[in-house]
Every structure is written in structure tokens, then in C-alpha cells.
Design an enzyme around this catalytic site. Structure first.
Site, mmCIF file in Angstrom:
data_model
loop_
_atom_site.group_PDB
_atom_site.id
_atom_site.type_symbol
_atom_site.label_atom_id
_atom_site.label_comp_id
_atom_site.label_asym_id
_atom_site.label_seq_id
_atom_site.Cartn_x
_atom_site.Cartn_y
_atom_site.Cartn_z
ATOM 1 N N LYS A 6 0.823 -1.208 0.000
ATOM 2 C CA LYS A 6 0.000 0.000 0.000
ATOM 3 C C LYS A 6 0.863 1.266 0.000
ATOM 4 O O LYS A 6 0.391 2.336 -0.392
ATOM 5 C CB LYS A 6 -0.947 -0.016 1.193
ATOM 6 C CG LYS A 6 -1.847 -1.261 1.196
ATOM 7 C CD LYS A 6 -3.264 -0.975 1.382
ATOM 8 C CE LYS A 6 -4.236 -2.110 1.157
ATOM 9 N NZ LYS A 6 -3.760 -3.477 1.080
HETATM 10 C C1 LIG Z 1 -4.314 -4.542 0.330
HETATM 11 C C2 LIG Z 1 -3.505 -5.795 0.205
HETATM 12 C C3 LIG Z 1 -3.797 -6.794 -0.745
HETATM 13 C C4 LIG Z 1 -4.997 -6.708 -1.683
HETATM 14 O O1 LIG Z 1 -4.852 -5.740 -2.672
HETATM 15 P P1 LIG Z 1 -6.161 -5.203 -3.454
HETATM 16 O O2 LIG Z 1 -5.677 -4.056 -4.257
HETATM 17 O O3 LIG Z 1 -7.112 -4.786 -2.360
HETATM 18 O O4 LIG Z 1 -6.681 -6.321 -4.266
HETATM 19 C C5 LIG Z 1 -2.975 -7.905 -0.808
HETATM 20 N N1 LIG Z 1 -1.925 -8.062 0.039
HETATM 21 C C6 LIG Z 1 -1.619 -7.132 0.975
HETATM 22 C C7 LIG Z 1 -0.473 -7.369 1.887
HETATM 23 C C8 LIG Z 1 -2.387 -5.963 1.095
HETATM 24 O O5 LIG Z 1 -2.070 -5.051 2.037
#
Ligand SMILES: *Cc1c(COP(=O)(O)O)cnc(C)c1O
Length: 494
Positions: A112
Site C-alpha cells: 500500500k
Molecule cells: C491490500 C492488500 C492486498 C490486496 O490488494 P487489493 O488491491 O485490495 O486487491 C494484498 N496483500 C496485501 C499485503 C495488502 O495489504
């Protein structure tokens, strides 16, 4: 280029307006009204560039109201060595015959950061560009990764403030410590008695409190959110698909023009949607493989064309994928329907009222030609972590392991030998307890003990931002009842 709503094509916003607004007023998501495409030669021109340069190049195609200079400055600040350990925001690693795109070397050890290091810079510049005189206050309810990444992204960004609420008993020890020790003069963090839903409901209530919004308005603030439906969060994610392709060409693993696959651990469908957009823009991608944990609503959707959220919700060891309504899927449906806003609005209405919709045979056929999918449950996730560590010496977190496990099943079933990039979304230390158990260790004990134990078992160092939590001062230990959250925001802003 302008931005239109997936539920009303007559909406037309500039990039800066779309970023400030987040969601369209009709409830739809904002998407570009046309997509730029890159010839192979133009993709080749990205290859000698650094990651921030590649990012500025791609992002400038979508943000005509931002100068190239501005975008380069943002990307260098967001993705430079001060933020990303080792100075590379998206390193690609070969393990056996698979490639791992590690997107978690940023300040909070989850992918993120790639988006949330950029969004605040977009937002603060968009205030100037639109002539907005008020400052923005970001409200976040988090179940873990988003809250911390948003805090790090917004800390000390001019004209922004951020308040994060997390459920007191609903986040891991490490995640709690990350938030309680948050630095920055414009941040506030508060835990809420209850679970994630309580925190989220509280935030939604604040957003819909018109009297409060009026009083904020008078005080020179407006509320906004940092969640993954904002275009400013999606756009930075398109970059690493191009970037990893360039890295494969640079290391002569593929020829320019050769197709590759991506396998993506998926929750809200933001990450993999960015991969779809990259393909649409001309990146030679064969299949996008959508990996789910036991909350496999997307696997069923891709196989049958019916999206049905009326099912049991599972709490898994890959919590960032524990989602039953994948918001960003709406953008894909809009695209696959040829921009049919009425059709998309109908699907979303049905999802809201009945919990289910079925797409047309035409959309389903396209969906299945673009995407493959699979599901891996918790026991298999742990087995996969253990096996890859024993056989290859590579340590994965639980989310990445879901993707790798799904990829393994995909290639066994299809015999597809196309070079494949598994998108790695978190450091194994962020989900240390499950990873320790996968390696056969003992996961008793609190946050720091788990980090130490995993360093020993895995023979690797934990990311510096996690290790250095130990010396940090606790700044935020307040707890609030869910019906008093508004008071917390008010007190912070006056
Ligand atoms: C948010 C997240 C995801 C999922 O990603 P999306 O864009 O919501 O599909 C997968 N792995 C981790 C570690 C995340 O923080």
C-alpha cells in the site's frame, strides 16, 4: 483527458478534481474517458530509466493538469532511498523459474506504500490546482495495513491532516505498535472499542453528519478519504507492471514484445485492475491470474459470471484479502461492457439490494480470456510458505504465498510456461505469527518476540522500519467508544 463516472458518463472532471473528490456523486467510480497506449518502442524507452522516472512518465499520460516536472519531483520524493529501503521501490527477484515483484520495501512494509506515498502529494497539489481554499482532513478506518500506510504518506504533508481509527482488538501487535508510535505534526490515531465494522460505521457516520461538515467548512476544512477507490491510489500501481516488464527485458530474460503473466493476491481488486489497465495500454501481458484466499468470491465470479456476496465471511491468515465486496471490480465491468454506465449501475444496484448479480455472456467471455483465477486456504498457504522456504530458501508472507500457491496450481493445470511475475505484497515480518507457524516454529509471544523469532528461523533481517519500532515513543494510546469518534475528530481539528 477527463474523468467520468462508471455510473454516469456525462460526469466530466479533471485529474485534480477526480483526486480531490475520490468517489463520483452518483456513487460510481471515476475512470479516464480514454486510455493512452504505448507502442513497444515507447515501452522500450522506459527501460533505461529509474523507477521514479518510469513513474513520472506513465502518470503524466493520465494527469494533463500536472506538469512533468512536478510529477518527477513527487515520484523522487515518494520512491527515493529515504522512503524505500535499498532505494528501489519495486525490485524483481528470481526464485527458481518464478519472478517475485517485491512491493513492500517502503516505510510500512506492505505494498500500500506504493500508492499511499503518492496520493498525498497528488491531493495537496490538487488543492492548489482547483483553487480549493480549505484544507483537507483525511479520515480512515483501518483493519491494519491501510491505516499505517496512510499515516506515513500524509505525515507533515502541507494542508492535510489525518485521523486514523483502528479496532482495539482487531489488529496485530506489530500493526498496533506501528500506529501508536506514528510521527508527524498533522496526525492523530485512536483505537475504537469494537471490531473493524464498528470503526468503519463510525467513520461513515462522521462523513454523513451534515451539521459537522458545515462546522468544518466554517473552520476551513473538508473531509476526504484515502481508500483504494481513489484514482490517485490506482494510478501509481500501473507503473510497477511496466517497470517489472522493463526489468525482465533489461536482464535479457524476455525479448521486447514477449508476453508474460502476472499472478496477484487480490482483495479489493485495485492491484490486479492496475495490471489490466497496463495490458490495455499495450503491455504484452498474456494472463492476469487472480489469487484469492477462502473468501473466494472473485474466483467464483471469474468461473461463472455470477458475483454473489451472500456467503460466509472467513477470517484468514491473509487478512488484507478478507473482503467480500471488491470495489474496484466496478471499473473493470465498466470497461468490459464498452462503457455501459446504465448496465454497471444496474449490477451495482443489484449487489446492494440483493447481494448478487450476473454479467452478460459477452462480458463473461472477455473476463475469462483475460483472467485466470484460483483459491488457496490457510493450511495450504502455510504449506506453501514452508515448502518454498525449504526448497528455495525464499521467505514469503501469507498474501504472497496465496498468489504463489495459485500460480503453482495454474501451471500444473494449464502447462503454461510463460514467464510469470508473482506480485509480492507484504514483508513476511508483518504477518510473523502465521509465517513462524508455517516454518514449524513457536509463535507465542508479542510483537518484538515474533520479529526476533522469525529473524532466527528465516535467517533474514526484518525491515528496518519494523525493527526500529522498538526504540519509538508511544504517542497515541487513546481509546474511544464508537459513538464518541466524532468528538475525537473535532478535538483534533480545533
Ligand atoms: C491490500 C492488500 C492486498 C490486496 O490488494 P487489493 O488491491 O485490495 O486487491 C494484498 N496483500 C496485501 C499485503 C495488502 O495489504
Amino acid at each position: 483527458m477527463n474523468y467520468i463516472s462508471t455510473r454516469d458518463k456525462s460526469v466530466s472532471l479533471t485529474g485534480a478534481q477526480a483526486i480531490l473528490q475520490g468517489l463520483s456523486r452518483d456513487g460510481g467510480l471515476l475512470v479516464p474517458d480514454a486510455f493512452p497506449t504505448l507502442e513497444l518502442e515507447e515501452i522500450g524507452q522506459l527501460a533505461p530509466l529509474t523507477y521514479p522516472q518510469r513513474a513520472a512518465q506513465i502518470m503524466s499520460l493520465f494527469l494533463e493538469d500536472f506538469s512533468k516536472n512536478e510529477l518527477i519531483k513527487f515520484a523522487q520524493a515518494a520512491y527515493g532511498p529515504a522512503k524505500f529501503d535499498g532505494g528501489d521501490a519495486a525490485p524483481l527477484l528470481q526464485v527458481g523459474d518464478t519472478f517475485f515483484l517485491e512491493l513492500w520495501h517502503g516505510p510500512t512494509s506492505a505494498f500500500k506504500d506504493i500508492a499511499l506515498q503518492m496520493l498525498p502529494r497528488f491531493l495537496s497539489a490538487s488543492l492548489e490546482k482547483t483553487g480549493e481554499t480549505r484544507d483537507v482532513c483525511i479520515l480512515v478506518a483501518t483493519s491494519g495495513d491501510t491505516g499505517k500506510a496512510a499515516l506515513e504518506g500524509f505525515r507533515d504533508v502541507p494542508r492535510t491532516k489525518i485521523v486514523v481509527f483502528y479496532p482495539r482488538d482487531g489488529v496485530s501487535d506489530v500493526q498496533k505498535l506501528q500506529m501508536m508510535t506514528q510521527e508527524g505534526g498533522n496526525v492523530a490515531v485512536c483505537s475504537v472499542v469494537g471490531n473493524f465494522d464498528d470503526a468503519q460505521t463510525g467513520v461513515k457516520q462522521i462523513f454523513s453528519d451534515t451539521a459537522f461538515r458545515d462546522s468544518l467548512d466554517a473552520g476551513g476544512y473538508f473531509l476526504s478519504s484515502a481508500n483504494s477507490i481513489n484514482w490517485g491510489r490506482l494510478l501509481p500501481q500501473i507503473v510497477y507492471y511496466f517497470s517489472s516488464y522493463c526489468d525482465l527485458v533489461n536482464s535479457e530474460i524476455i525479448e521486447p514484445g514477449e508476453e508474460i503473466n502476472f499472478c496477484v493476491p487480490t482483495g479489493n481488486f485495485g492491484n490486479i485492475l492496475a495490471g489490466y489497465y497496463a495490458k490495455k495500454m499495450g503491455l504484452p501481458i498474456k494472463k492476469l491470474i487472480c489469487a484469492s484466499n477462502s473468501n473466494n468470491v472473485l474466483t467464483d465470479f471469474i468461473r461463472t459470471g455470477t458475483y454473489d456476496r451472500r456467503r460466509e465471511f472467513f477470517t484468514t491468515t491473509s487478512p488484507s484479502m478478507d473482503i467480500l465486496v471488491s470495489s474496484n471490480l466496478e471499473r473493470l465491468l465498466f470497461d468490459l461492457s464498452g462503457g455501459d454506465d446504465k448496465l454497471v449501475a444496474g449490477y451495482m444496484n443489484a449487489l446492494n439490494t440483493d447481494g448478487v448479480y450476473t454479467v452478460s455472456p459477452e462480458i463473461l467471455a472477455q473476463l475469462q480470456s483475460l483472467f485466470d483465477c484460483g483459491m488457496i486456504n490457510d493450511p495450504l498457504t502455510k504449506q506453501t510458505i514452508g515448502r518454498v522456504f525449504r526448497e528455495q530458501g525464499y521467505l514469503m508472507d501469507t498474501h504472497t504465498a496465496v498468489a504463489y500457491g495459485v500460480y503453482d496450481e495454474y501451471r500444473a493445470a494449464t502447462g503454461d510456461k510463460t514467464p510469470t511475475v508473482v506480485v509480492s505484497t507484504a514483508s513476511p515480518f508483518k504477518f510473523a505469527d502465521a509465517v513462524i507457524e508455517a516454518l514449524g516454529g513457536n509463535a507465542d509471544g508479542g510483537g518484538f518476540e515474533l520479529i526476533d523469532a522469525l529473524e532466527t528461523l528465516g535467517g533474514v533481517s526484518a525491515p528496518v522500519p519494523l525493527k526500529s519500532l522498538r526504540g519509538k515513543q508511544i504517542r497515541f494510546d487513546a481509546v474511544t467508544d464508537k459513538d464518541k469518534m466524532l468528538g475525537v475528530v473535532r478535538e483534533f481539528l480545533v
